[in-house]
Design a protein around this motif. Structure first.
Motif, PDB file in Angstrom:
ATOM      1  N   ARG A 123       6.164  11.779   8.958  1.00 36.34           N
ATOM      2  CA  ARG A 123       6.683  11.090  10.223  1.00 36.34           C
ATOM      3  C   ARG A 123       7.933  10.452   9.861  1.00 36.34           C
ATOM      4  O   ARG A 123       9.163  10.852  10.564  1.00 36.34           O
ATOM      5  N   GLN A 124       7.990   9.947   8.599  1.00 33.08           N
ATOM      6  CA  GLN A 124       9.285   9.118   8.359  1.00 33.08           C
ATOM      7  C   GLN A 124      10.484  10.136   8.105  1.00 33.08           C
ATOM      8  O   GLN A 124      11.668   9.937   8.174  1.00 33.08           O
ATOM      9  N   PHE A 125      10.052  11.178   7.426  1.00 31.73           N
ATOM     10  CA  PHE A 125      11.061  12.274   6.899  1.00 31.73           C
ATOM     11  C   PHE A 125      11.590  12.966   8.235  1.00 31.73           C
ATOM     12  O   PHE A 125      12.730  13.203   8.352  1.00 31.73           O
ATOM     13  N   LEU A 126      10.619  13.320   9.118  1.00 23.96           N
ATOM     14  CA  LEU A 126      11.008  13.953  10.319  1.00 23.96           C
ATOM     15  C   LEU A 126      11.799  13.156  11.319  1.00 23.96           C
ATOM     16  O   LEU A 126      12.926  13.684  11.797  1.00 23.96           O
ATOM     17  N   LEU A 127      11.632  11.883  11.224  1.00 22.72           N
ATOM     18  CA  LEU A 127      12.523  10.795  12.085  1.00 22.72           C
ATOM     19  C   LEU A 127      13.867  10.622  11.289  1.00 22.72           C
ATOM     20  O   LEU A 127      14.849  10.799  12.141  1.00 22.72           O
ATOM     21  N   ALA A 128      14.000  10.804  10.150  1.00 25.17           N
ATOM     22  CA  ALA A 128      15.073  10.843   9.747  1.00 25.17           C
ATOM     23  C   ALA A 128      16.029  12.101   9.889  1.00 25.17           C
ATOM     24  O   ALA A 128      17.256  12.207  10.099  1.00 25.17           O
ATOM     25  N   VAL A 129      15.193  13.074   9.694  1.00 24.55           N
ATOM     26  CA  VAL A 129      16.100  14.499  10.068  1.00 24.55           C
ATOM     27  C   VAL A 129      16.618  14.421  11.680  1.00 24.55           C
ATOM     28  O   VAL A 129      17.554  14.751  11.940  1.00 24.55           O
ATOM     29  N   VAL A 133       5.533  20.372   7.872  1.00 23.21           N
ATOM     30  CA  VAL A 133       5.708  19.640   6.664  1.00 23.21           C
ATOM     31  C   VAL A 133       4.494  19.811   5.659  1.00 23.21           C
ATOM     32  O   VAL A 133       3.319  19.750   6.319  1.00 23.21           O
ATOM     33  N   THR A 134       4.647  20.305   4.232  1.00 23.39           N
ATOM     34  CA  THR A 134       3.587  20.548   3.364  1.00 23.39           C
ATOM     35  C   THR A 134       3.795  19.715   2.308  1.00 23.39           C
ATOM     36  O   THR A 134       4.947  19.183   1.807  1.00 23.39           O
ATOM     37  N   ALA A 190       0.736  -1.412  -0.001  1.00 30.02           N
ATOM     38  CA  ALA A 190      -0.037   0.058  -0.001  1.00 30.02           C
ATOM     39  C   ALA A 190       0.939   1.304  -0.077  1.00 30.02           C
ATOM     40  O   ALA A 190       1.912   1.200   0.540  1.00 30.02           O
ATOM     41  N   ARG A 191       0.497   2.010  -0.779  1.00 31.37           N
ATOM     42  CA  ARG A 191       0.967   3.605  -0.854  1.00 31.37           C
ATOM     43  C   ARG A 191       1.004   4.015   0.551  1.00 31.37           C
ATOM     44  O   ARG A 191       0.011   4.311   1.475  1.00 31.37           O
ATOM     45  N   PRO A 192       2.162   4.765   1.025  1.00 35.39           N
ATOM     46  CA  PRO A 192       2.070   5.270   2.693  1.00 35.39           C
ATOM     47  C   PRO A 192       1.332   6.794   2.569  1.00 35.39           C
ATOM     48  O   PRO A 192       1.029   7.483   1.583  1.00 35.39           O
ATOM     49  N   SER A 193       0.724   6.937   3.589  1.00 42.32           N
ATOM     50  CA  SER A 193      -0.102   8.284   3.735  1.00 42.32           C
ATOM     51  C   SER A 193       0.836   9.424   3.726  1.00 42.32           C
ATOM     52  O   SER A 193       1.929   9.310   4.174  1.00 42.32           O
ATOM     53  N   GLN A 194       0.175  10.742   3.633  1.00 47.29           N
ATOM     54  CA  GLN A 194       1.144  11.779   3.711  1.00 47.29           C
ATOM     55  C   GLN A 194       1.529  11.921   5.363  1.00 47.29           C
ATOM     56  O   GLN A 194       2.730  12.240   5.616  1.00 47.29           O
ATOM     57  N   VAL A 195       0.569  11.627   6.185  1.00 44.40           N
ATOM     58  CA  VAL A 195       1.263  11.763   7.641  1.00 44.40           C
ATOM     59  C   VAL A 195       2.016  10.723   8.005  1.00 44.40           C
ATOM     60  O   VAL A 195       3.228  10.997   8.657  1.00 44.40           O
TER      61      VAL A 195
END
Length: 149
Positions: free
Chosen positions: A38-44, A125-126, A29-34
């Motif tokens: 969350r994945q982006f912020l965790l990486a940062v 995040v936008t 399944a394609r991940p949701s925006q949220v």
């Protein structure tokens, strides 16, 4: 050699189960925006700028090269070092700019701000639109502060 035939209802059930199993496979399944946010912020927050950069939309990567991304993401990383990594979704919605372009946004707060009346900062995040799964912009937003009475 004797052939064994399953009843039609069993064959249909088996086919249905096979389809359901295929649909339930993780990652299909394609991940949701949220989830992407969350994945982006965790990486940062853990300093994995390469992984975070890969989650940016192509137009964001075109205007912000990897070195520039590191510099832009550094304040988020520093806030994570100061406040701790855990964070929660604070609010989400739509922003309309001067050109009447609608952007989906997600703001997160550090869990260390949970007991405060308002978060000190928000991780923002936008996305380009409601169907996009790559990040258009990101940053820190000082939480609105009202004067104390």
């Amino acid at each position: 050699m004797t052939k064994f035939h399953l009843p039609v209802s069993w064959r249909r059930t088996g086919l249905l189960l096979a389809v359901l199993l295929l649909l339930a496979v993780p990652g299909s399944a394609r991940p949701s925006q949220v989830q992407v946010a969350r994945q982006f912020l965790l990486a940062v927050l853990r300093g994995d700028y390469t992984a975070a950069y890969q989650l940016l939309a192509p137009e964001a990567q075109a205007t912000l090269k990897a070195d520039g991304f590191r510099a832009a993401a550094r304040p988020l990383y520093e806030q994570g070092q100061r406040r701790g990594t855990p964070f929660d979704l604070y609010k989400l919605g739509y922003r309309i700019d001067e050109a009447n372009t609608v952007r989906n946004f997600y703001s997160f707060m550090f869990k260390s701000d949970t007991l405060a009346a308002r978060p000190v900062v928000q991780l923002d995040v936008t996305f380009r639109d409601s169907t996009a799964t790559r990040i258009l912009t990101f940053g820190l937003i000082p939480a609105p502060q009202t004067p104390r009475k």
